[in-house]
Design an enzyme around this catalytic site. Sequence first.
Site, PDB file in Angstrom:
ATOM      1  N   HIS A  20       0.835  -1.192   0.000  1.00 50.43           N
ATOM      2  CA  HIS A  20       0.000   0.000   0.000  1.00 50.43           C
ATOM      3  C   HIS A  20       0.877   1.251   0.000  1.00 50.43           C
ATOM      4  O   HIS A  20       1.797   1.360   0.787  1.00 50.43           O
ATOM      5  CB  HIS A  20      -0.904  -0.024   1.229  1.00 50.43           C
ATOM      6  CG  HIS A  20      -1.915   1.061   1.240  1.00 50.43           C
ATOM      7  ND1 HIS A  20      -2.209   1.776   2.371  1.00 50.43           N
ATOM      8  CD2 HIS A  20      -2.698   1.569   0.267  1.00 50.43           C
ATOM      9  CE1 HIS A  20      -3.132   2.674   2.099  1.00 50.43           C
ATOM     10  NE2 HIS A  20      -3.443   2.568   0.820  1.00 50.43           N
ATOM     11  N   ASP A  28       7.071   5.595 -21.355  1.00 49.76           N
ATOM     12  CA  ASP A  28       7.257   5.475 -22.797  1.00 49.76           C
ATOM     13  C   ASP A  28       8.707   5.119 -23.123  1.00 49.76           C
ATOM     14  O   ASP A  28       9.574   5.092 -22.241  1.00 49.76           O
ATOM     15  CB  ASP A  28       6.811   6.757 -23.509  1.00 49.76           C
ATOM     16  CG  ASP A  28       7.571   7.996 -23.073  1.00 49.76           C
ATOM     17  OD1 ASP A  28       8.798   7.930 -22.854  1.00 49.76           O
ATOM     18  OD2 ASP A  28       6.942   9.067 -22.967  1.00 49.76           O
TER      19      ASP A  28
END
Length: 131
Positions: A20, A28
């Site tokens: 968490h 990219d």
Amino acid sequence: MKRGGILNPAICSLLAELGHTDELLIVDAAYPLPSDAHVIDLTLTPGIPRLLDVVRAVAEELVIDAIAVPAEIKEHSPRLFQELLKLVGDVDIDELPYHEFKEQALDAKGIIRTAEFSPYASVRILAGSAY
């Protein structure tokens, strides 16, 4: 052998390690990778795999609390941005100037590099809790 979902062992391991509030970057092909980062490079040929393909697969297996994107994605890759929003669903979205996005991304637990050639096509995912 797994029946489905993500089959790449390195990605499966990385996702299993996320707790968490841990952060995962999906970037990219041109994203400047830190030299000391845990990088899983999926680039094959331009556009394979696409950023959206990887985000879709990750979103099916990971609880996502929030995402952050470079603010420039809205202007330079608007279609990709809209598709990204659909994939992650109803989560908080933080839009940051690209230089801030890169600075904050240094704390990511791992980076998955795609072969996406669209400008500013990167996302930082904040892992949620399943309970």
